[in-house]
Design a protein around this motif. Structure first.
Motif, PDB file in Angstrom:
ATOM      1  N   VAL A  42       0.828  -1.206   0.000  1.00 53.90           N
ATOM      2  CA  VAL A  42       0.000   0.000   0.000  1.00 53.90           C
ATOM      3  C   VAL A  42       0.863   1.257   0.000  1.00 53.90           C
ATOM      4  N   LYS A  43       2.075   1.174   0.561  1.00 53.99           N
ATOM      5  CA  LYS A  43       2.991   2.313   0.482  1.00 53.99           C
ATOM      6  C   LYS A  43       3.410   2.547  -0.976  1.00 53.99           C
ATOM      7  N   PHE A  44       3.735   1.473  -1.677  1.00 52.39           N
ATOM      8  CA  PHE A  44       4.092   1.607  -3.092  1.00 52.39           C
ATOM      9  C   PHE A  44       2.901   2.129  -3.903  1.00 52.39           C
ATOM     10  N   LEU A  45       1.709   1.608  -3.598  1.00 58.03           N
ATOM     11  CA  LEU A  45       0.501   2.094  -4.268  1.00 58.03           C
ATOM     12  C   LEU A  45       0.305   3.583  -4.011  1.00 58.03           C
ATOM     13  N   SER A 173      -5.385   8.064   3.879  1.00 58.20           N
ATOM     14  CA  SER A 173      -4.678   9.345   3.868  1.00 58.20           C
ATOM     15  C   SER A 173      -3.211   9.185   4.256  1.00 58.20           C
ATOM     16  N   VAL A 174      -2.951   8.274   5.196  1.00 57.87           N
ATOM     17  CA  VAL A 174      -1.577   8.081   5.670  1.00 57.87           C
ATOM     18  C   VAL A 174      -0.718   7.423   4.599  1.00 57.87           C
ATOM     19  N   PHE A 175      -1.217   6.352   3.968  1.00 58.66           N
ATOM     20  CA  PHE A 175      -0.358   5.709   2.970  1.00 58.66           C
ATOM     21  C   PHE A 175      -0.371   6.456   1.631  1.00 58.66           C
ATOM     22  N   PHE A 176      -1.326   7.349   1.419  1.00 54.41           N
ATOM     23  CA  PHE A 176      -1.295   8.159   0.195  1.00 54.41           C
ATOM     24  C   PHE A 176      -0.335   9.338   0.357  1.00 54.41           C
ATOM     25  N   TRP A 177      -0.593  10.198   1.352  1.00 55.06           N
ATOM     26  CA  TRP A 177       0.238  11.388   1.528  1.00 55.06           C
ATOM     27  C   TRP A 177       1.598  11.068   2.142  1.00 55.06           C
ATOM     28  N   GLY A 178       1.713   9.938   2.805  1.00 56.50           N
ATOM     29  CA  GLY A 178       2.965   9.617   3.483  1.00 56.50           C
ATOM     30  C   GLY A 178       3.819   8.613   2.757  1.00 56.50           C
ATOM     31  N   SER A 179       3.746   8.576   1.407  1.00 53.56           N
ATOM     32  CA  SER A 179       4.499   7.558   0.677  1.00 53.56           C
ATOM     33  C   SER A 179       5.310   8.092  -0.499  1.00 53.56           C
ATOM     34  N   GLY A 180       4.916   9.164  -1.117  1.00 53.25           N
ATOM     35  CA  GLY A 180       5.587   9.613  -2.332  1.00 53.25           C
ATOM     36  C   GLY A 180       6.676  10.635  -2.090  1.00 53.25           C
ATOM     37  N   LEU A 181       7.041  11.333  -3.161  1.00 50.12           N
ATOM     38  CA  LEU A 181       8.104  12.337  -3.115  1.00 50.12           C
ATOM     39  C   LEU A 181       7.572  13.621  -2.479  1.00 50.12           C
ATOM     40  N   LEU A 182       7.471  13.603  -1.160  1.00 50.89           N
ATOM     41  CA  LEU A 182       7.032  14.747  -0.373  1.00 50.89           C
ATOM     42  C   LEU A 182       7.728  14.719   0.984  1.00 50.89           C
ATOM     43  N   LYS A 183       7.678  15.832   1.691  1.00 52.74           N
ATOM     44  CA  LYS A 183       8.206  15.885   3.057  1.00 52.74           C
ATOM     45  C   LYS A 183       7.550  14.849   3.954  1.00 52.74           C
ATOM     46  N   TYR A 410      -1.239  17.747   6.642  1.00 50.63           N
ATOM     47  CA  TYR A 410      -0.568  18.129   7.888  1.00 50.63           C
ATOM     48  C   TYR A 410      -0.851  17.166   9.032  1.00 50.63           C
ATOM     49  N   LYS A 411      -2.066  16.610   9.067  1.00 53.29           N
ATOM     50  CA  LYS A 411      -2.484  15.866  10.259  1.00 53.29           C
ATOM     51  C   LYS A 411      -2.128  14.380  10.230  1.00 53.29           C
ATOM     52  N   ILE A 412      -1.530  13.868   9.168  1.00 53.62           N
ATOM     53  CA  ILE A 412      -1.317  12.422   9.100  1.00 53.62           C
ATOM     54  C   ILE A 412      -0.397  11.878  10.199  1.00 53.62           C
ATOM     55  N   PRO A 413       0.561  12.639  10.756  1.00 51.58           N
ATOM     56  CA  PRO A 413       1.356  12.054  11.849  1.00 51.58           C
ATOM     57  C   PRO A 413       0.544  11.671  13.080  1.00 51.58           C
ATOM     58  N   LEU A 414      -0.557  12.370  13.354  1.00 51.20           N
ATOM     59  CA  LEU A 414      -1.341  12.047  14.550  1.00 51.20           C
ATOM     60  C   LEU A 414      -2.293  10.870  14.320  1.00 51.20           C
ATOM     61  N   MET A 415      -2.642  10.588  13.063  1.00 55.68           N
ATOM     62  CA  MET A 415      -3.703   9.619  12.785  1.00 55.68           C
ATOM     63  C   MET A 415      -3.388   8.204  13.252  1.00 55.68           C
ATOM     64  N   PRO A 416      -2.188   7.648  12.994  1.00 50.81           N
ATOM     65  CA  PRO A 416      -1.922   6.297  13.507  1.00 50.81           C
ATOM     66  C   PRO A 416      -1.956   6.223  15.031  1.00 50.81           C
ATOM     67  N   PHE A 417      -1.484   7.267  15.706  1.00 50.52           N
ATOM     68  CA  PHE A 417      -1.453   7.261  17.167  1.00 50.52           C
ATOM     69  C   PHE A 417      -2.865   7.352  17.751  1.00 50.52           C
ATOM     70  N   TYR A 418      -3.705   8.186  17.142  1.00 51.10           N
ATOM     71  CA  TYR A 418      -5.064   8.327  17.658  1.00 51.10           C
ATOM     72  C   TYR A 418      -5.860   7.041  17.466  1.00 51.10           C
ATOM     73  N   LEU A 419      -5.795   6.482  16.261  1.00 49.62           N
ATOM     74  CA  LEU A 419      -6.553   5.266  15.993  1.00 49.62           C
ATOM     75  C   LEU A 419      -5.986   4.088  16.793  1.00 49.62           C
ATOM     76  N   ALA A 420      -4.664   4.006  16.920  1.00 49.74           N
ATOM     77  CA  ALA A 420      -4.063   2.934  17.717  1.00 49.74           C
ATOM     78  C   ALA A 420      -4.506   3.022  19.168  1.00 49.74           C
ATOM     79  N   ALA A 421      -4.546   4.239  19.728  1.00 48.07           N
ATOM     80  CA  ALA A 421      -4.983   4.418  21.110  1.00 48.07           C
ATOM     81  C   ALA A 421      -6.444   4.003  21.277  1.00 48.07           C
ATOM     82  N   LEU A 422      -7.294   4.350  20.303  1.00 48.94           N
ATOM     83  CA  LEU A 422      -8.696   3.935  20.367  1.00 48.94           C
ATOM     84  C   LEU A 422      -8.831   2.414  20.322  1.00 48.94           C
TER      85      LEU A 422
END
Length: 456
Positions: A42-45, A173-183, A410-422
């Protein structure tokens, strides 16, 4: 992207997958093995989809701006390998030998953007400067940190290993925005390394050399690219260390005596680190954060809103105004856009995720009750850390965005932590509600899994 991407990408994908299958045994166990390849896929996708959407839907954007700079560095390397390597690894200063190339680069004087260019240009040397393959390298780099994040969550609460995989790897959102040529790809990987290093070095106190090395690399990347992620992480992380170590003190009176002392030390360390990390930085200096937040919000909401702006209140450049709008910022970061606010496919994905967060949050606290839910959070340091990090980060991105288009990134860094905590809370609540026989089975399963949680 062009024909070179079409012909070379399948070949490099085969190489990446071959390497992944070769190392999978080293970094997985019987229960985590099945998630390794799907999570990488999914990261490659996400990396390839990001390029396609920016090219054919947006018609350009940051990812291609980075690639434009990479092409210049690659041309310099083709003309003279020494000059190309100097642009990648040397200081970003005026040099008559490289001015022919640096004069064409708008971001050469911008340290954070040029850091991404340096990393991408290094990968470009390994793949004939092919955009899609550079994106795959970024995806693999991000995946390495997120796998470390997943292993850390499992080390803490192994019972929820299935749902934790969803939280870390499979949010669109996490594997889309957090996978390509971006910060964002570099930051997600770095955040995972910091989380892993922090837990293993300061809390579990095992594999300390590896933990310090990976954590140090993650800290360096976050400081170089998005230091505010690290600033949001530090205070709750230090409180986490205090809580974990405080629970290990057997004497209740000693714990009570040391609690305010350690709390003051933790808060002082967080403030010292925050002020020293940002001192002199026009964008993130603590003394100027209110003013910069006001300017950033006004720019993003006024000039790049594209019909997706939101308003959480008036900012006047003071810290007090940020505190005043903090509740609205938290709501907009965690639970918006609502479904009726989505006006394009990207926003719709974000709205569906926000709806999931709303549903899980309401259903969980409905089942446990607000007071019991809060006590559950206070009783588990990992939950307190995760929610505090999410709240602090949500305020930061909520007040700095001004429109949903930028907020979703901007918010994708918090998403895994919030959902994991839930999911951890949900698993704990279900375990407590089962009869004793069922609970015994679950506890035995946790002990069995605990010995398999990592393969370090």
């Amino acid at each position: 992207m062009d024909l070179k991407d079409l012909f070379l990408t399948p070949f490099y994908l085969a190489l990446f997958y071959g390497l992944a299958f070769a190392v999978r045994k080293r970094f997985t166990n019987a229960l985590t093995k099945k998630y390794f390849i799907p999570a990488l896929s999914v990261k490659f996708l996400g990396a390839i989809s990001l390029g396609l959407i920016y090219q054919f839907y947006y018609g350009g954007g940051d990812t291609f701006n980075y690639y434009t700079h990479v092409k210049i560095v690659y041309q310099a390397f083709s003309d003279s390998p020494a000059l190309g390597l100097k642009l990648i690894f040397g200081p970003a200063v005026y040099d008559p030998l490289t001015i022919k190339y640096t004069g064409q680069m708008y971001w050469y004087d911008s340290a954070t953007e040029y850091f991404v260019v340096r990393v991408a240009a290094f990968f470009a040397l390994l793949c004939f400067n092919t955009y899609s393959i550079i994106g795959l390298f970024f995806a693999a780099l991000s995946f390495s940190g997120m796998w470390a994040m997943y292993l850390t969550f499992l080390r803490i609460y192994p019972l929820a290993y299935k749902k934790l995989a969803i939280a870390v790897f499979f949010l669109p959102s996490v594997f889309f925005w957090g996978s390509g040529l971006l910060k964002d790809s570099l930051c997600m990987g770095a955040l995972g390394w910091v989380f892993y290093g922090f837990y293993h070095a300061l809390i579990e106190r095992k594999s300390i050399p590896t933990a310090l090395t990976l954590g140090g690399i993650g800290i360096y990347v976050l400081i170089s690219v998005k230091v505010y992620i690290l600033l949001s992480f530090m205070p709750p992380a230090l409180l986490w260390v205090f809580n974990e170590n405080n629970q290990r003190i057997k004497s209740a009176s000693v714990r009570l005596f040391l609690k305010p002392l350690f709390l003051l030390v933790g808060l002082g360390s967080a403030y010292f680190g925050a002020t020293n990390l940002t001192a002199g930085d026009e964008r993130f200096d603590v003394d100027k954060i209110g003013e910069r937040t006001k300017i950033t919000q006004e720019y993003l909401s006024t000039y790049v809103s594209s019909g997706s702006s939101y308003n959480i209140g008036q900012l006047d450049g003071s810290i007090g105004s940020i505190v005043k709008v903090a509740p609205q910022a938290i709501i907009v970061s965690l639970y918006r856009p609502f479904l009726f606010e989505a006006n394009n496919p990207v926003m719709l994905l974000s709205a569906l995720e926000a709806t999931l967060f709303i549903y899980l949050t309401i259903s969980l606290f409905y089942r446990t009750g607000i007071s019991k839910g809060l006590r559950l959070i206070a009783a588990r340091p990992i939950l307190l850390f995760s929610f505090l990090f999410c709240l602090i980060f949500a305020v930061g991105v909520g007040v700095n965005s001004g429109n949903f288009g930028t907020l979703v990134r901007y918010k994708i860094p918090l998403m895994p932590f919030y959902l994991a905590a839930l999911y951890i809370m949900q698993s704990m609540a279900q375990t407590r509600s089962r009869p004793k026989t069922g609970t015994t089975v679950q506890l035995n399963k946790a002990r069995k899994f605990g010995s398999l949680a990592t393969t370090e």
